[in-house]
Design an enzyme around this catalytic site. Sequence first.
Site, mmCIF file in Angstrom:
data_model
loop_
_atom_site.group_PDB
_atom_site.id
_atom_site.type_symbol
_atom_site.label_atom_id
_atom_site.label_comp_id
_atom_site.label_asym_id
_atom_site.label_seq_id
_atom_site.Cartn_x
_atom_site.Cartn_y
_atom_site.Cartn_z
ATOM 1 N N GLY A 84 9.961 -3.784 4.303
ATOM 2 C CA GLY A 84 11.048 -2.910 4.764
ATOM 3 C C GLY A 84 12.317 -3.141 3.993
ATOM 4 C CG ASP A 85 15.479 -1.314 4.405
ATOM 5 O OD1 ASP A 85 15.066 -0.177 4.102
ATOM 6 O OD2 ASP A 85 16.097 -1.563 5.453
ATOM 7 N N PRO A 133 0.864 -1.180 0.000
ATOM 8 C CG PRO A 133 0.058 -1.038 2.185
ATOM 9 C CD PRO A 133 0.818 -1.931 1.260
ATOM 10 N NE ARG A 189 11.490 3.441 1.628
ATOM 11 C CZ ARG A 189 12.362 3.580 2.610
ATOM 12 N NH1 ARG A 189 12.949 4.744 2.797
ATOM 13 N NH2 ARG A 189 12.641 2.580 3.419
ATOM 14 C CB CYS A 215 -0.110 5.238 8.776
ATOM 15 S SG CYS A 215 0.203 6.871 8.107
ATOM 16 C CD GLN A 265 -3.196 0.048 4.520
ATOM 17 O OE1 GLN A 265 -2.919 1.217 4.276
ATOM 18 N NE2 GLN A 265 -2.284 -0.853 4.851
ATOM 19 C CE LYS A 292 2.956 -2.162 6.022
ATOM 20 N NZ LYS A 292 2.778 -1.013 5.149
#
Length: 355
Positions: A211-212, A23, A235, A107, A77, A146
Site C-alpha cells: 500500500g502506497d 501481483p 503502482r 481484490c 496467484q 494476500k
Amino acid sequence: MTFELKPFRIGNLQVDFPIALAPLAGYSDMPFRRLCRQMGCEYATSEMMLDSCIAIQSKQQMSLIAFGDDEHPLAGQLVGNTPEMMATAAKMVADQGFDVVDLNFACPVNKAIKRKRGGRLMNDPKLAIEIIHAVVDAVDVPVTVKNRQRYNNDDTEENFWQMAEGARDAGCAMLTVHGRSVEQKYTGPADWDFLRRVKAHFPDWTVLGSGDVLSPHHAIELLKTSELDGVVVARGVIGNPWFFRQCRAILAGDEPQVPTLAEQAEVMRQHFDAQLEFYGERIGCKNMRKCGIKYARNHPHARKLRMTFVDMKTRKDFDRILGEWYTDRYEAELRKKVLREGISGMTCHMPNVRP
Ligand SMILES: Cc1cc2nc3c(=O)[nH]c(=O)nc-3n(C[C@H](O)[C@H](O)[C@H](O)COP(=O)(O)O)c2cc1C
C-alpha cells in the site's frame, strides 16, 4: 547511511531482497516480471488467475500461468471461492513449476465481489480458511495469503484477525496485507500502523506490507521503520521497472538515477519485443499502448507523451514515437526536471491506475 537488508523466508525458500513485485492484473505478466528481475527484483507474483479457468485449462487464462526459466522464485496467484476448485487449480499451478501458491482475498473489483471472490472473502473468513486448508493439503509448495485490513471502512478488524490466524494455523508460509479496506479500493492512505501491528502480532511469521509503496525512498523508509519482513511494490513500478535498481542504489548509499531517455527507449523496445513474442501482434500492441502511457512518467513531457501513446496502434507507431520523443533533445530537460522535483517527482502517485 547504508542499511543492512534482512532476507525473508517463505517456507524453505529464502528471498534476499525484501522488496517484491506485487501481483498486478494486466501488468505483472511474464514480459514485465522479467524486466523487473533484470532490474534487481528477486520475488514476484503473477497476475491473479481464476481458479475455474485454470482448472479447465481455459486458453484465455493459460497465458497467465506461463513463466520463464529465469523467473524463480515466483508465486502464482489464484482467486476463487470454492475449496475444491481452488485446490484443483493450486495443484495445476504447483505442477506447472511455480514455487509458491498465493491466495487472493483482497481484490476489490466489482466482478469479483459480486461473485463472492477476492476481497469479498474478508466478509467470510470461515470460507477463506476452508479454502486455505484445502489448498495447503493439495500442494507441496508453500501457500501464502494476500488479504486486506477489512471489508467495509467501518467494519471491525475481527474478520482480519480470524482469517490471518486461521491462515497461520493452517500452515500458510506468509501473509501479505494491503493496508486498506476492500471498500476503499485504492483510495486514501494505506494504514501502515495497522501493518506494524500485524507484524507485532505475528513475530515469527513472514508478513509483507502493501500500500502506497510509490517511490524507492519510501520503500526503503518503510523497510527501515515498519519491522515488516518486506514490502510489496505495485503502482510504484508500473511504467518504472527501474524501481528495484533505484532501491538497490539507495541501499548501497548511492544516489538513485532516473534512466536516460536512451535507456528508457531500449527497455521499452525490449518490453514490446517480449509482448509480441508472448501475445502476438494484436494483444501485444494493445498492451504496449497501455504500458507506453505509464512509461511516459519518466519523461519531461509526460502529459503530452501520454496523449501520443493513446493513439499508438502498431509497432511502427511505437518506434516513431520513440524516435521523436526519446532523443538527446529532451535529455537536458529530463535532468533539469529530476533536479527540480527529485526522483519521487517522476515515480510517485498514479491515482489513475486501477485494475
Ligand atoms: C493495476 C492493478 C492491478 C492489480 N492486480 C492485483 C492482483 O491481480 N492481485 C492482487 O492481489 N492485487 C492486485 N493489485 C493490488 C496490488 O497488488 C497492491 O496490493 C495495491 O495496489 C496496493 O499497493 P500500492 O498502493 O502501492 O499500489 C492490483 C493493483 C493495481 C493498481
